[in-house]
Design a protein around this motif. Structure first.
Motif, PDB file in Angstrom:
ATOM      1  N   VAL A  68       0.816  -1.213   0.000  1.00 50.78           N
ATOM      2  CA  VAL A  68       0.000   0.000   0.000  1.00 50.78           C
ATOM      3  C   VAL A  68       0.850   1.263   0.000  1.00 50.78           C
ATOM      4  CG1 VAL A  68      -1.733   1.312   1.278  1.00 50.78           C
ATOM      5  CG2 VAL A  68      -1.923  -1.158   1.121  1.00 50.78           C
TER       6      VAL A  68
ATOM      7  N   VAL B 184      -4.759   2.107  -3.695  1.00 47.51           N
ATOM      8  CA  VAL B 184      -4.696   2.283  -2.246  1.00 47.51           C
ATOM      9  C   VAL B 184      -6.096   2.130  -1.637  1.00 47.51           C
ATOM     10  CG1 VAL B 184      -4.195   3.908  -0.374  1.00 47.51           C
ATOM     11  CG2 VAL B 184      -2.618   3.707  -2.314  1.00 47.51           C
TER      12      VAL B 184
ATOM     13  N   GLU C  57      -8.609   0.550  -2.946  1.00 46.67           N
ATOM     14  CA  GLU C  57      -9.005  -0.856  -3.110  1.00 46.67           C
ATOM     15  C   GLU C  57      -8.410  -1.723  -2.001  1.00 46.67           C
ATOM     16  OE1 GLU C  57      -7.560  -4.413  -6.008  1.00 46.67           O
ATOM     17  OE2 GLU C  57      -8.140  -2.562  -7.023  1.00 46.67           O
ATOM     18  N   LEU C  58      -7.155  -1.454  -1.655  1.00 44.94           N
ATOM     19  CA  LEU C  58      -6.473  -2.257  -0.642  1.00 44.94           C
ATOM     20  C   LEU C  58      -6.897  -1.891   0.776  1.00 44.94           C
ATOM     21  CD1 LEU C  58      -2.916  -2.262  -2.236  1.00 44.94           C
ATOM     22  CD2 LEU C  58      -4.452  -4.236  -2.030  1.00 44.94           C
ATOM     23  N   GLU C  59      -7.293  -0.641   0.984  1.00 41.21           N
ATOM     24  CA  GLU C  59      -7.692  -0.182   2.319  1.00 41.21           C
ATOM     25  C   GLU C  59      -9.034   0.548   2.243  1.00 41.21           C
ATOM     26  OE1 GLU C  59      -4.406   2.093   3.890  1.00 41.21           O
ATOM     27  OE2 GLU C  59      -3.387   0.265   4.494  1.00 41.21           O
TER      28      GLU C  59
ATOM     29  N   GLU D 235     -11.609   0.759   4.061  1.00 42.18           N
ATOM     30  CA  GLU D 235     -12.185   1.340   5.274  1.00 42.18           C
ATOM     31  C   GLU D 235     -11.352   2.489   5.828  1.00 42.18           C
ATOM     32  OE1 GLU D 235     -15.240   0.554   6.118  1.00 42.18           O
ATOM     33  OE2 GLU D 235     -15.146  -0.799   4.399  1.00 42.18           O
ATOM     34  N   ASP D 236     -10.233   2.781   5.201  1.00 40.98           N
ATOM     35  CA  ASP D 236      -9.340   3.836   5.679  1.00 40.98           C
ATOM     36  C   ASP D 236      -9.762   5.183   5.108  1.00 40.98           C
ATOM     37  OD1 ASP D 236      -7.080   5.042   6.896  1.00 40.98           O
ATOM     38  OD2 ASP D 236      -6.012   4.905   4.990  1.00 40.98           O
TER      39      ASP D 236
ATOM     40  N   SER E 274      -7.248   7.083   2.936  1.00 44.74           N
ATOM     41  CA  SER E 274      -7.070   6.600   1.559  1.00 44.74           C
ATOM     42  C   SER E 274      -7.962   7.378   0.601  1.00 44.74           C
ATOM     43  CB  SER E 274      -7.389   5.107   1.467  1.00 44.74           C
ATOM     44  OG  SER E 274      -6.498   4.362   2.257  1.00 44.74           O
TER      45      SER E 274
END
Length: 106
Positions: A38, A64, A66-68, A70-71, A74
């Motif tokens: 990430v 980014v 897509e990978l996180e 819920e962040d 991001s």
């Protein structure tokens, strides 16, 4: 073969010396070795925006998210990349998602 983290550190050194294309090349190696790296995608988004490679910047910023998913940060970073690339409606949309996540609406 260096690890993605070692490659990231090399890329930071190159970036700090003003060699953004060199940093990009090293980071592309890092994310090729670990597609879920990430922090590498995040820095690639910023560096590609710096060198006006809009499609690449947006693709890495989206990765980014897509990978996180819920962040909140991001989505905020995606909004900034969209804004820097002149895509204001997309920037506003990503900003709204970040806000909604932060407020617990999503």
């Amino acid at each position: 073969m260096p690890t993605p983290n070692e490659l990231y550190d090399q890329a930071v050194d190159l970036r700090d010396k003003g060699d953004k294309p060199g940093a990009i090349a090293i980071l592309e190696e890092a994310v090729a070795a670990d597609p879920a790296f990430v922090i590498g995608h995040g820095m690639l988004a910023k560096l590609y925006a710096d060198v006006a490679e809009i499609d690449e910047a947006i693709a890495h910023a989206k990765k980014v998210v897509e990978l996180e998913p819920e962040d909140t940060f991001s989505y905020t970073a995606l909004s900034v990349i969209y804004q820097r690339c002149g895509k204001i409606p997309e920037a506003e949309h990503a900003k709204a998602i970040a806000y909604n996540k932060q407020m617990g609406f999503e």
